[in-house]
Motif scaffolding. Structure first.
Motif, PDB file in Angstrom:
ATOM      1  N   GLU A 299       9.338   6.762  14.339  1.00  0.00           N
ATOM      2  CA  GLU A 299      10.065   7.575  13.373  1.00  0.00           C
ATOM      3  C   GLU A 299      10.671   8.798  14.052  1.00  0.00           C
ATOM      4  O   GLU A 299      10.011   9.450  14.868  1.00  0.00           O
TER       5      GLU A 299
ATOM      6  N   TYR B 118      13.961   2.463   7.372  1.00  0.00           N
ATOM      7  CA  TYR B 118      13.706   3.220   6.162  1.00  0.00           C
ATOM      8  C   TYR B 118      13.925   4.725   6.353  1.00  0.00           C
ATOM      9  O   TYR B 118      13.942   5.236   7.467  1.00  0.00           O
TER      10      TYR B 118
ATOM     11  N   THR C 227      12.192   8.366   5.323  1.00  0.00           N
ATOM     12  CA  THR C 227      10.830   8.813   5.055  1.00  0.00           C
ATOM     13  C   THR C 227      10.814  10.270   4.604  1.00  0.00           C
ATOM     14  O   THR C 227      11.632  11.079   5.059  1.00  0.00           O
TER      15      THR C 227
ATOM     16  N   LYS D 195       3.033  10.730   1.823  1.00  0.00           N
ATOM     17  CA  LYS D 195       4.242  10.219   2.453  1.00  0.00           C
ATOM     18  C   LYS D 195       4.824   9.077   1.644  1.00  0.00           C
ATOM     19  O   LYS D 195       4.085   8.270   1.073  1.00  0.00           O
TER      20      LYS D 195
ATOM     21  N   ASN E 192       8.014   6.055   2.074  1.00  0.00           N
ATOM     22  CA  ASN E 192       9.074   5.396   2.835  1.00  0.00           C
ATOM     23  C   ASN E 192       9.832   4.467   1.901  1.00  0.00           C
ATOM     24  O   ASN E 192       9.214   3.722   1.140  1.00  0.00           O
TER      25      ASN E 192
ATOM     26  N   TYR F  56       8.984  -0.675   0.831  1.00  0.00           N
ATOM     27  CA  TYR F  56       8.526   0.669   0.519  1.00  0.00           C
ATOM     28  C   TYR F  56       7.080   0.829   0.946  1.00  0.00           C
ATOM     29  O   TYR F  56       6.345  -0.142   1.123  1.00  0.00           O
TER      30      TYR F  56
ATOM     31  N   GLN G 248       1.814  -0.815   1.458  1.00  0.00           N
ATOM     32  CA  GLN G 248       3.168  -1.220   1.827  1.00  0.00           C
ATOM     33  C   GLN G 248       3.560  -2.502   1.113  1.00  0.00           C
ATOM     34  O   GLN G 248       2.714  -3.348   0.838  1.00  0.00           O
TER      35      GLN G 248
END
Length: 191
Positions: free
Chosen positions: A60, A99, A101, A117, A119, A144, A162
């Motif tokens: 990321e 994605y 974030t 968090k 995503n 997601y 997830q």
């Protein structure tokens, strides 16, 4: 799908205005539990536990435009467990999530910094040979993740739920929906 790319571009453009807050995070994770919510085609429908363990590697690029709020973009590789259909194990699809974030930290000043968090993005399929042999292709779908974790210095430990959903096309029309609980450990570098 075009809307998703436009949103990701806008988010990245806005957060890139922040100075001296660019970081890159590397994380690997293992699925603690997962479930194929649905593997559905014209010939079969299955609702089962995956066979074997899944894992992921994630990268990321993140920014901190204001204290405690972290935004950015991520991608990686997710290997899913096989699915048992009529007594046989099949490797369905692995995915490459792309994605946006958003992370919120609760304790900026302490040594341990808990966070939540989210995503949101696309689930790009990477098919395995089992699927290729049957003449089936998977289409880009929805991804997601929702979770939380703790930061300690540059180390990251998190737990997340997830979801990947991809449609199937070819000899078997249908879809694959997979949800999982993932434990990840990572490291952050300043760039």
């Amino acid at each position: 799908m075009k809307k998703l790319y436009i949103w990701m571009f806008l988010i990245y453009s806005i957060v890139s205005l922040a100075e001296d807050t660019d970081k890159i995070e590397f994380r690997m994770g293992v699925n603690l539990g997962g479930k194929y919510k649905e593997v559905n085609t014209t010939n079969f429908k299955n609702d089962s536990e995956p066979q074997g363990n899944g894992y992921e590697f994630i990268v990321e690029l993140v920014h901190e435009p204001i204290p405690n709020l972290i935004t950015g973009l991520g991608t990686g590789y997710q290997r899913e467990g096989e699915v048992r259909i009529e007594g046989k194990n099949y490797g369905i699809i692995d995915t490459i999530p792309i994605y946006a974030t958003v992370k919120y930290r609760f304790n900026e000043e302490g040594i341990y910094k808990p966070y939540i968090k989210l995503n949101l993005g696309a689930s790009i399929p990477y098919t395995r040979s089992d699927l290729d042999r049957t003449g089936v292709t998977a289409e880009t779908g929805f991804y997601y993740s929702l979770g939380g974790g703790i930061e300690y210095e540059n180390m990251i430990i998190d737990l997340s739920y997830q979801y990947n959903g991809n449609k199937l096309d070819g000899n078997y029309d249908g879809k694959v929906e997979f949800s999982k609980l993932t434990l990840g450990i990572g490291y952050r570098l300043d760039i």
